[in-house]
Design a protein around this motif. Sequence first.
Motif, mmCIF file in Angstrom:
data_model
loop_
_atom_site.group_PDB
_atom_site.id
_atom_site.type_symbol
_atom_site.label_atom_id
_atom_site.label_comp_id
_atom_site.label_asym_id
_atom_site.label_seq_id
_atom_site.Cartn_x
_atom_site.Cartn_y
_atom_site.Cartn_z
ATOM 1 N N LEU A 89 34.829 37.910 46.541
ATOM 2 C CA LEU A 89 34.224 38.766 45.520
ATOM 3 C C LEU A 89 35.005 40.057 45.353
ATOM 4 O O LEU A 89 35.299 40.758 46.328
ATOM 5 C CB LEU A 89 32.779 39.096 45.915
ATOM 6 C CG LEU A 89 32.016 40.017 44.956
ATOM 7 C CD1 LEU A 89 31.733 39.308 43.624
ATOM 8 C CD2 LEU A 89 30.715 40.489 45.587
ATOM 9 N N LEU A 90 35.323 40.398 44.105
ATOM 10 C CA LEU A 90 35.904 41.692 43.762
ATOM 11 C C LEU A 90 34.804 42.608 43.259
ATOM 12 O O LEU A 90 34.016 42.230 42.389
ATOM 13 C CB LEU A 90 36.963 41.535 42.666
ATOM 14 C CG LEU A 90 37.541 42.854 42.132
ATOM 15 C CD1 LEU A 90 38.500 43.469 43.146
ATOM 16 C CD2 LEU A 90 38.242 42.654 40.800
ATOM 17 N N THR A 91 34.753 43.817 43.793
ATOM 18 C CA THR A 91 33.847 44.845 43.276
ATOM 19 C C THR A 91 34.669 46.053 42.853
ATOM 20 O O THR A 91 35.847 46.175 43.220
ATOM 21 C CB THR A 91 32.818 45.278 44.342
ATOM 22 O OG1 THR A 91 33.513 45.874 45.453
ATOM 23 C CG2 THR A 91 32.009 44.087 44.827
ATOM 24 N N GLY A 92 34.049 46.944 42.094
ATOM 25 C CA GLY A 92 34.751 48.163 41.712
ATOM 26 C C GLY A 92 34.840 49.137 42.871
ATOM 27 O O GLY A 92 35.908 49.618 43.222
ATOM 28 N N ARG A 93 33.667 49.390 43.474
ATOM 29 C CA ARG A 93 33.596 50.276 44.642
ATOM 30 C C ARG A 93 32.971 49.518 45.808
ATOM 31 O O ARG A 93 32.333 48.495 45.626
ATOM 32 C CB ARG A 93 32.778 51.526 44.308
ATOM 33 C CG ARG A 93 33.350 52.363 43.184
ATOM 34 C CD ARG A 93 32.734 53.762 43.191
ATOM 35 N NE ARG A 93 31.285 53.712 43.045
ATOM 36 C CZ ARG A 93 30.631 53.766 41.890
ATOM 37 N NH1 ARG A 93 31.314 53.840 40.754
ATOM 38 N NH2 ARG A 93 29.324 53.721 41.852
ATOM 39 N N ARG A 94 33.127 50.046 46.985
ATOM 40 C CA ARG A 94 32.628 49.367 48.180
ATOM 41 C C ARG A 94 31.119 49.152 48.126
ATOM 42 O O ARG A 94 30.598 48.148 48.634
ATOM 43 C CB ARG A 94 32.995 50.178 49.431
ATOM 44 C CG ARG A 94 32.448 49.599 50.724
ATOM 45 C CD ARG A 94 32.947 50.383 51.916
ATOM 46 N NE ARG A 94 34.328 50.047 52.210
ATOM 47 C CZ ARG A 94 34.710 49.096 53.050
ATOM 48 N NH1 ARG A 94 33.807 48.369 53.669
ATOM 49 N NH2 ARG A 94 35.978 48.861 53.283
ATOM 50 N N ASP A 95 30.377 50.097 47.510
ATOM 51 C CA ASP A 95 28.933 49.966 47.437
ATOM 52 C C ASP A 95 28.478 48.995 46.354
ATOM 53 O O ASP A 95 27.280 48.864 46.092
ATOM 54 C CB ASP A 95 28.274 51.336 47.221
ATOM 55 C CG ASP A 95 28.696 51.995 45.893
ATOM 56 O OD1 ASP A 95 29.420 51.369 45.089
ATOM 57 O OD2 ASP A 95 28.290 53.150 45.666
ATOM 58 N N GLN B 29 32.007 35.335 53.441
ATOM 59 C CA GLN B 29 32.286 36.041 52.202
ATOM 60 C C GLN B 29 33.430 37.023 52.432
ATOM 61 O O GLN B 29 33.476 37.710 53.456
ATOM 62 C CB GLN B 29 31.074 36.814 51.689
ATOM 63 C CG GLN B 29 31.338 37.463 50.321
ATOM 64 C CD GLN B 29 30.147 38.221 49.771
ATOM 65 O OE1 GLN B 29 29.612 39.114 50.413
ATOM 66 N NE2 GLN B 29 29.737 37.866 48.556
ATOM 67 N N VAL B 30 34.337 37.075 51.480
ATOM 68 C CA VAL B 30 35.442 38.035 51.481
ATOM 69 C C VAL B 30 35.195 39.002 50.330
ATOM 70 O O VAL B 30 35.016 38.576 49.192
ATOM 71 C CB VAL B 30 36.800 37.319 51.281
ATOM 72 C CG1 VAL B 30 37.928 38.330 51.212
ATOM 73 C CG2 VAL B 30 37.043 36.298 52.383
ATOM 74 N N ARG B 31 35.154 40.289 50.622
ATOM 75 C CA ARG B 31 34.915 41.306 49.596
ATOM 76 C C ARG B 31 36.127 42.239 49.531
ATOM 77 O O ARG B 31 36.626 42.697 50.565
ATOM 78 C CB ARG B 31 33.661 42.113 49.886
ATOM 79 C CG ARG B 31 32.371 41.294 49.879
ATOM 80 C CD ARG B 31 31.185 42.136 50.315
ATOM 81 N NE ARG B 31 30.861 43.176 49.343
ATOM 82 C CZ ARG B 31 29.913 43.069 48.414
ATOM 83 N NH1 ARG B 31 29.206 41.947 48.313
ATOM 84 N NH2 ARG B 31 29.671 44.066 47.578
ATOM 85 N N VAL B 32 36.562 42.535 48.330
ATOM 86 C CA VAL B 32 37.643 43.495 48.099
ATOM 87 C C VAL B 32 37.163 44.463 47.021
ATOM 88 O O VAL B 32 36.768 44.037 45.935
ATOM 89 C CB VAL B 32 38.943 42.810 47.638
ATOM 90 C CG1 VAL B 32 40.007 43.861 47.301
ATOM 91 C CG2 VAL B 32 39.461 41.853 48.709
ATOM 92 N N ALA B 33 37.182 45.750 47.331
ATOM 93 C CA ALA B 33 36.802 46.776 46.357
ATOM 94 C C ALA B 33 38.062 47.380 45.745
ATOM 95 O O ALA B 33 38.981 47.767 46.471
ATOM 96 C CB ALA B 33 35.958 47.866 47.016
ATOM 97 N N LEU B 34 38.096 47.458 44.437
ATOM 98 C CA LEU B 34 39.265 47.991 43.735
ATOM 99 C C LEU B 34 39.596 49.401 44.221
ATOM 100 O O LEU B 34 40.761 49.737 44.461
ATOM 101 C CB LEU B 34 38.977 47.997 42.230
ATOM 102 C CG LEU B 34 40.161 48.163 41.287
ATOM 103 C CD1 LEU B 34 41.130 46.994 41.406
ATOM 104 C CD2 LEU B 34 39.669 48.273 39.834
ATOM 105 N N GLU B 35 38.582 50.225 44.398
ATOM 106 C CA GLU B 35 38.815 51.592 44.861
ATOM 107 C C GLU B 35 39.390 51.603 46.273
ATOM 108 O O GLU B 35 40.254 52.425 46.599
ATOM 109 C CB GLU B 35 37.513 52.385 44.814
ATOM 110 C CG GLU B 35 37.693 53.871 45.099
ATOM 111 C CD GLU B 35 36.415 54.648 44.906
ATOM 112 O OE1 GLU B 35 36.381 55.524 44.020
ATOM 113 O OE2 GLU B 35 35.428 54.376 45.629
ATOM 114 N N ASP B 36 38.933 50.672 47.131
ATOM 115 C CA ASP B 36 39.471 50.605 48.491
ATOM 116 C C ASP B 36 40.953 50.246 48.489
ATOM 117 O O ASP B 36 41.709 50.700 49.358
ATOM 118 C CB ASP B 36 38.700 49.568 49.307
ATOM 119 C CG ASP B 36 37.351 50.084 49.789
ATOM 120 O OD1 ASP B 36 37.023 51.255 49.518
ATOM 121 O OD2 ASP B 36 36.629 49.304 50.440
#
Length: 435
Positions: A139-145, A207-214
């Motif tokens: 999953l890609l998110t914009g921010r970590r939260d 689940q693998v999460r990557v935040a764009l801001e991170d």
Amino acid sequence: MRHDPAVPQELRDRDARRSQPLRGMRIIEISSYVATPLSGMTLAQLGADVIRIESAGGAADRTRLPLADSGTSLYWSGLNKGKRAIAVDLRSERGRRLVADLIVGGGRRGGIVISNSERHPDLTYEALRARQPDLIHVLLTGRRDGGTAVDYTVQAATGFPLVTGPEDAARPVNHLLPAWDVAAGLYLATGLLAAERHRLLTGEGQQVRVALEDVALATAGNLGYLAEAQLSSTPRERTGNYVYGTFGRDFTTADGERLMIVALTPRHWRELLAVTGLTEVVSALASALGADFAEESERYRHRKVLGELLAGWFETHTFAEAEAVLRTTRVLWSKYRSFSDLAADGARLLRENPLMAQVQQPGIGTHWAPGSPVVMAGEQSPPKVSPQVGEHTDEVLHTELGLSAHDVAMLREAGVIHPPTPAPKKEIDCHAATR
């Protein structure tokens, strides 16, 4: 990958297997814009079967600029090569159930999904894991939260536009390249492969999460920018086209051409001075300033006076003259080209680089396009066409879920799936620009 017709088919097949190490891996992609489509395409170019889910008419970015004369998106086509596509009504419960079946119902080849959205509760990691415990959900998110962000808002939040652009710029300067989208796409692919490796070893999904801001924050930290901001009393300033920390800048020749020159090492620097006849002048300058220009930091510290000396040489020599002497050195340099220059004057480069091959993309026409830049055992995957909206819906539902033609027809009649959207008739011949 361009094959010699004299090579036996058996050897061609062996070479193809080498460049397709992910063959047999099936990935469901529910995504839009840059990072997640790039991630899926990166994996597809290495042999994965990537099935892209879209709604009727295509995803929100199907018509994003730049466009061909027909209205077909060159951007979308470039980021989705080699995938299969199905069109499903994700607003309906039956449509989402069908997608969930594709994700978890594919046996040993299923159970991997890439997404940049959690808006459908029945397609979240938790809901899907309940059906397949070893699911891999990327999953890609914009921010970590979980908050939203795009490349340009991440740029604004992480400091880069305030050190980009001319030295005298008073306002932030955004970068044309969506660097965080590109880096995030590759991080997503890396995370997916790491999770698949873990599943092979342990049987466990995750689940693998990557935040764009991170991604931007990590890069700022990895390059030392954040540490510098914390530990230095002098904030980072704009340096225009000078390369930070070493000697490098652009120069204009007598006939108006512009070059980028970078001298990273002492050898580069010595050779650059030798071919421009400035060795003695710069030696005298070093003595006067008490500087040692063999040191990279000293070349950067005195970059402006050194740059002006070199600029005087380039301004009195043509590009041909500068090219002739630079080719005798190890100095890093290149002539500036526009995208149009690269497509026209650079046609030989496109033809001769094994990365590139001609593709006939519906709605666009014949043009040079890149395959995978990853070379494995001397081979790399060639470019393939991008799918039309829903082009593979019937095929995927039949081969992956075992649905009959009647089942598919009933789903279409109910509006759960949609017929393929044909490419626009009007096409352009991009190859004409490179002849």
